[in-house]
Design an enzyme around this catalytic site. Sequence first.
Site, PDB file in Angstrom:
ATOM      1  CB  ALA A 169       1.570  -0.298   6.672  1.00 40.41           C
ATOM      2  CB  THR A 195      -0.908   0.041   1.254  1.00 36.83           C
ATOM      3  OG1 THR A 195      -0.085   0.239   2.419  1.00 36.83           O
ATOM      4  CG2 THR A 195      -1.704  -1.234   1.414  1.00 36.83           C
ATOM      5  CB  VAL A 199       7.941  -0.401   8.731  1.00 34.79           C
ATOM      6  CG1 VAL A 199       7.916   1.129   8.769  1.00 34.79           C
ATOM      7  CG2 VAL A 199       7.326  -0.986   9.996  1.00 34.79           C
ATOM      8  CE  LYS A 200       5.778   0.977  -0.540  1.00 37.61           C
ATOM      9  NZ  LYS A 200       4.544   0.963  -1.331  1.00 37.61           N
ATOM     10  CG  LEU A 201      10.604   3.137   6.662  1.00 32.93           C
ATOM     11  CD1 LEU A 201      11.595   2.240   7.361  1.00 32.93           C
ATOM     12  CD2 LEU A 201      10.226   4.336   7.510  1.00 32.93           C
TER      13      LEU A 201
END
Length: 217
Positions: free
Chosen positions: A56, A27, A82-84
């Site tokens: 996310a 996402t 965890v998307k960074l």
Amino acid sequence: MQLFLDTTDTAVLADLAKTGLVDGVTTNPTLIAKSGRPMLEVIKEIAGLVDGPVSAEAVATDAETMIKEGEKLAAIATNIVVKLPLTFEGLKAVQHFSANGIMTNVTLCFSANQALLAAKSGATFISPFVGRLDDHGAVGMDLIQEIRTVYDNYEFDTEILVASARTTDHVKTAALYGADCVTLPPQVFKDLVKHPLTDRGLEAFLADWAKTGQSIL
Ligand code: G3P
């Protein structure tokens, strides 16, 4: 190669998950906005629909706040990634999560050097945006080949997650180049199974079978 869906549409996701071929979900803030729903609620629902990784994205721009956001997102479910973003601040947060056993996906990657930094930071996934490179006049899939070579040269474990894939040809080329995963809009996922000769062949087989008057069961 793992196939992820790039969507926040939980009805579509629930339907396609029934194929048994959806390995995870990605996402981004744009897709969250498109869902019209609270982020934490939609991510929790998605994480319950698939067993595999669900990315996310943190939205802060400094590492300290990204870490706080990431910790909150990671607490939603054990399959949260965890998307960074690919900035030095984002990479600091990746290093923190890597040291703490939390999966990360480094997004907005447009060069092999950026992918190298993400791998050195301990990223679980790197997301090169191939469609946006195509839009920019480059050949997006060339980047996948470059990153594959760099990662293989140094035996990095970071998985190459082809993102911003828009066509079935992107998927084929990703597989040919040895990408680990590709994330797809639902329609492109559905298109993977289609071929006009499959439809035509099946129609002919069924018509001939009907003429025999037989039944297998
Ligand atoms: O996974 C990243 C993807 O959502 C971006 O796709 O089509 O907006 O470039 P696109």
